[in-house]
Enzyme design. Sequence first.
Site, PDB file in Angstrom:
ATOM      1  N   HIS A  83      38.127  29.787  54.926  1.00 11.37           N
ATOM      2  CA  HIS A  83      37.427  31.075  54.864  1.00 11.37           C
ATOM      3  C   HIS A  83      36.654  31.219  53.560  1.00 11.37           C
ATOM      4  CE1 HIS A  83      36.601  35.334  55.259  1.00 11.37           C
ATOM      5  NE2 HIS A  83      37.093  35.297  56.483  1.00 11.37           N
ATOM      6  N   GLY A 165      32.301  44.417  34.645  1.00 12.88           N
ATOM      7  CA  GLY A 165      32.835  43.265  33.925  1.00 12.88           C
ATOM      8  C   GLY A 165      31.746  42.478  33.230  1.00 12.88           C
ATOM      9  N   PRO A 171      38.884  33.451  34.712  1.00 12.47           N
ATOM     10  CA  PRO A 171      39.022  31.985  34.727  1.00 12.47           C
ATOM     11  C   PRO A 171      39.898  31.427  35.844  1.00 12.47           C
ATOM     12  CG  PRO A 171      40.165  32.961  32.847  1.00 12.47           C
ATOM     13  CD  PRO A 171      39.316  34.025  33.435  1.00 12.47           C
ATOM     14  N   THR A 172      40.825  32.219  36.381  1.00 12.58           N
ATOM     15  CA  THR A 172      41.653  31.725  37.493  1.00 12.58           C
ATOM     16  C   THR A 172      41.557  32.603  38.733  1.00 12.58           C
ATOM     17  OG1 THR A 172      43.605  32.932  36.675  1.00 12.58           O
ATOM     18  CG2 THR A 172      43.325  30.634  35.959  1.00 12.58           C
ATOM     19  N   ALA A 173      41.348  33.906  38.551  1.00 17.27           N
ATOM     20  CA  ALA A 173      41.371  34.836  39.687  1.00 17.27           C
ATOM     21  C   ALA A 173      39.994  35.134  40.253  1.00 17.27           C
ATOM     22  CB  ALA A 173      42.049  36.143  39.285  1.00 17.27           C
TER      23      ALA A 173
END
Length: 307
Positions: A83, A165, A171-173
Site C-alpha cells: 500500500h 513542520g 527521520p523514522t516516522a
Amino acid sequence: MAMQLIECVPNFSEGRRQDVIDEIVNCFKGKRGVYLLDHRADEDHNRLVISLVGVPAPIQDALLEAAKVALKHIDMNAHQGGHPRIGAVDVVPFTPIKGISMEECIALAHNFGERYYKETGIPVYFYEDAAKRPERKRLEVIRKGQYEVLKDEAKTNPDRKPDIGEACLHPTAGATVIGARKFLVAFNVNLNTTDINIAKKIANTVRASSGGFCHVKGIGLALEERGITQVSMNLVDYEKNSLYRVLEMIRMEAKRWGVQVIETEVYGMIPVNAILESAAYYLQIADFDPAQVLELQLLDLMGEKAE
C-alpha cells in the site's frame, strides 16, 4: 448543546507484527467517548486500519497516544508493503456524523495537526476538505513517490514541504496526512491471476484520475502470500458511484484478459445504504426503498423514543 460525533479511520504502516498491532489498538480501548468499531491488519499491504466513532476531544487524545506507540516501533526506512504510504501514522481522516459540520471537522483537523506536530515531532500534510493548497486535496498527490521519494523532495522542493513542520520528514516516522472528508468505502476486488500488470491496467480503467469513474481511486497490487492480485480502491463518494457499478466494470475488463473476479473485500466499516443499493441491483428488486428494511425502521423508532 447536542453531542458531537465523528468518525475517524487512522491508518498505520504496520500489518505484520502482532505485538505492535495490539499495542496500537489498545490505545483506543476502554476510553470514555471513544468507540472502537473495527480494526484490520493486512500483511501484504503491511497496514493497520482502525475504525473509530466518538467525541472529538477523547478521540484526539487516543490518536496521540497511538501515534507515540507507532513512533516508537515503526521505522519507515525499513518498512515494505503493497500500500502507498509516507508515514508510520500514514493518514488520519475526520468525518462528521452527528452534531458537527464539515466546516467544524476542517477546523478540528487543522487544530489537531498543530497539536500532533508539537507532541510527536512528525510533520503534517492536510488533504481532502482540510487541504490548505488545492493540489493537496488529493491524497495521491501528497503521497507521490511514497516515503522514499518524499523524504528527499520535502527538503529540496518547496511544493512538497509539509503544511506543518520543517522542510523535512521525521527521520523514522515520515509524515502524517490529516484531513476532513465524507465517508469513504475501502473496496477491494481480488483476481485469479498473478500478473500484476493486469490488475494495474484494470485499476487504470476504473479510477477517476485516468478517466474512469468519478470519486473512485484505485491501484493494482500483488497479494504474494495468496498468489493473486487485487484492484484496491477507495470510493470517496459511494452515493455517486455504487459498488456494483465499479465491480461490474472490473468484471467486464477482467474478461478481456481471461481473468475472473474471485472475491471482493470491504475493508473497515461501510454505510448500510452502500450495501443495500448493490443488493437491490443484484436481486433486481424494483423500486427498492431502504425504509423497507425492518431493522432500520426499528432503529429509527428507537431513536425517536430516545429523543
